[in-house]
Design a protein around this motif. Sequence first.
Motif, PDB file in Angstrom:
ATOM      1  N   UNK A   7      68.655  -5.743   8.213  1.00 50.03           N
ATOM      2  CA  UNK A   7      67.752  -4.608   8.319  1.00 50.03           C
ATOM      3  C   UNK A   7      66.353  -4.949   7.807  1.00 50.03           C
ATOM      4  N   UNK A   8      65.372  -4.218   8.314  1.00 46.55           N
ATOM      5  CA  UNK A   8      63.985  -4.368   7.872  1.00 46.55           C
ATOM      6  C   UNK A   8      63.848  -3.656   6.530  1.00 46.55           C
ATOM      7  N   UNK A   9      64.289  -4.335   5.488  1.00 45.89           N
ATOM      8  CA  UNK A   9      64.370  -3.691   4.190  1.00 45.89           C
ATOM      9  C   UNK A   9      64.053  -4.699   3.090  1.00 45.89           C
ATOM     10  N   UNK A  10      63.016  -4.423   2.323  1.00 47.87           N
ATOM     11  CA  UNK A  10      62.659  -5.203   1.144  1.00 47.87           C
ATOM     12  C   UNK A  10      62.558  -6.691   1.455  1.00 47.87           C
ATOM     13  N   UNK A  11      63.364  -7.551   0.817  1.00 47.65           N
ATOM     14  CA  UNK A  11      63.211  -8.995   1.010  1.00 47.65           C
ATOM     15  C   UNK A  11      64.031  -9.548   2.159  1.00 47.65           C
ATOM     16  N   UNK A  12      64.807  -8.717   2.848  1.00 45.10           N
ATOM     17  CA  UNK A  12      65.662  -9.235   3.931  1.00 45.10           C
ATOM     18  C   UNK A  12      64.850  -9.969   5.009  1.00 45.10           C
ATOM     19  N   UNK A  13      63.670  -9.458   5.420  1.00 52.30           N
ATOM     20  CA  UNK A  13      62.894 -10.193   6.427  1.00 52.30           C
ATOM     21  C   UNK A  13      62.373 -11.550   5.960  1.00 52.30           C
ATOM     22  N   UNK A  14      62.461 -11.843   4.668  1.00 47.22           N
ATOM     23  CA  UNK A  14      62.088 -13.176   4.198  1.00 47.22           C
ATOM     24  C   UNK A  14      63.219 -14.178   4.415  1.00 47.22           C
ATOM     25  N   UNK A  15      64.432 -13.675   4.648  1.00 44.94           N
ATOM     26  CA  UNK A  15      65.593 -14.548   4.849  1.00 44.94           C
ATOM     27  C   UNK A  15      65.943 -14.631   6.327  1.00 44.94           C
TER      28      UNK A  15
END
Length: 391
Positions: free
Chosen positions: A317-325
Amino acid sequence: MQTDGPIDALFINSGILGQRTFAEFVRRSFAGEVGGVRVTQTLVTEDLTPPERLLRFALCLPLWPPGAAGMKNLDFHRYRAELNAGLLARHRLRRLERAGRRFDVLHFHRQPTAYASLDVMRRIPSIVSIDSTQRCVLQHSRTRLESLSYTPNINQDGRIFRAARLIVSTSDWAMRSVRQDYPDCTTERVVMPNPVPLPPQSDEWITDRYARARYGAVPRVLFVGGDFPRKGGFDLLDVWAKGRFHERAALDIMTNWPLDAAGLPPGVTLHRNVFTHTEAWQSLWRAADIFALPTRDEAFGIVFQEAGAAGLPAIGTRLNAVPEIILEHDTGLLVSPGDPADLARALDELIASPDLRRDMGTRGRAFIAASADPERYGRDLAAAIRHIAGR
């Protein structure tokens, strides 16, 4: 404090959830003296005395029914629980010091373990390792009153951050939060994503998956999460059933949440009591073709790193640090939390294309190898310990 010889560092770990994975990394990577650093580690959830168990019961007892009047935490449960971790940590440090142990550096993983040790941090240089600030709960607060109930945590986090010599953050998102929420904090900071080893032969897993697809094998989707509702498990089951995904894929659910296996939708298999890094755990990752965790509440998500290490394309999901992974359209696909149409589209896209799964999985594995290498993390952490110890 000694000025020559190895640096004695005490690692204090909260001992819950993914923090145990980090504890295992420390155990393996800092056996003996490494890079001039000698490590002792304690997990605050282990070997509890009867008084500590009583303290934990008293501090962690819920006094406000979750969601009553549309709000949570009006009993300050989060602060009491985090203070419990801090008190347990302080007890262990006191025992070690009474036994004659002296430490040059303290490493608190995560910040609640330092809640009762501010005075110690002022005499022993300390590292505080974080994956989020209190922003992770504030963003889900539904009323002003609920937001105010987290004020004790916010204030104590700030005291801890200011007293530390170094803040190690798993993500840019968490580090930005420190800068924005505590603009007066001048503590040195560094971003170091969690260390994650590549499973043996996981590069061959990617080849094997592609070969299976060419011979008509049904793609397998894997979900891994303990807190099933918070991790979006019911969202995934709902989309799975309504989209009739069992006609073109299979879903493996790895959780100990009390689900009724007989009531699960077609094509879903429940796997209980599978422990991290065991043979059964490795087998499920190897058999999977897609990883899906449509989480509704996540600060970082080590499991997304584990998916990349296993060579799997991931849906998050597009949530907090998830888009960095999960790098969108590169190593996986991102969806909006709680959006069934978005999740269905992502599943459809990956189920339909073995080539896309192979390419994303290959890039995901390479990304984790470059960003989360355990050996490099260990070297960097040892260098950070030497730095704040003044060696």
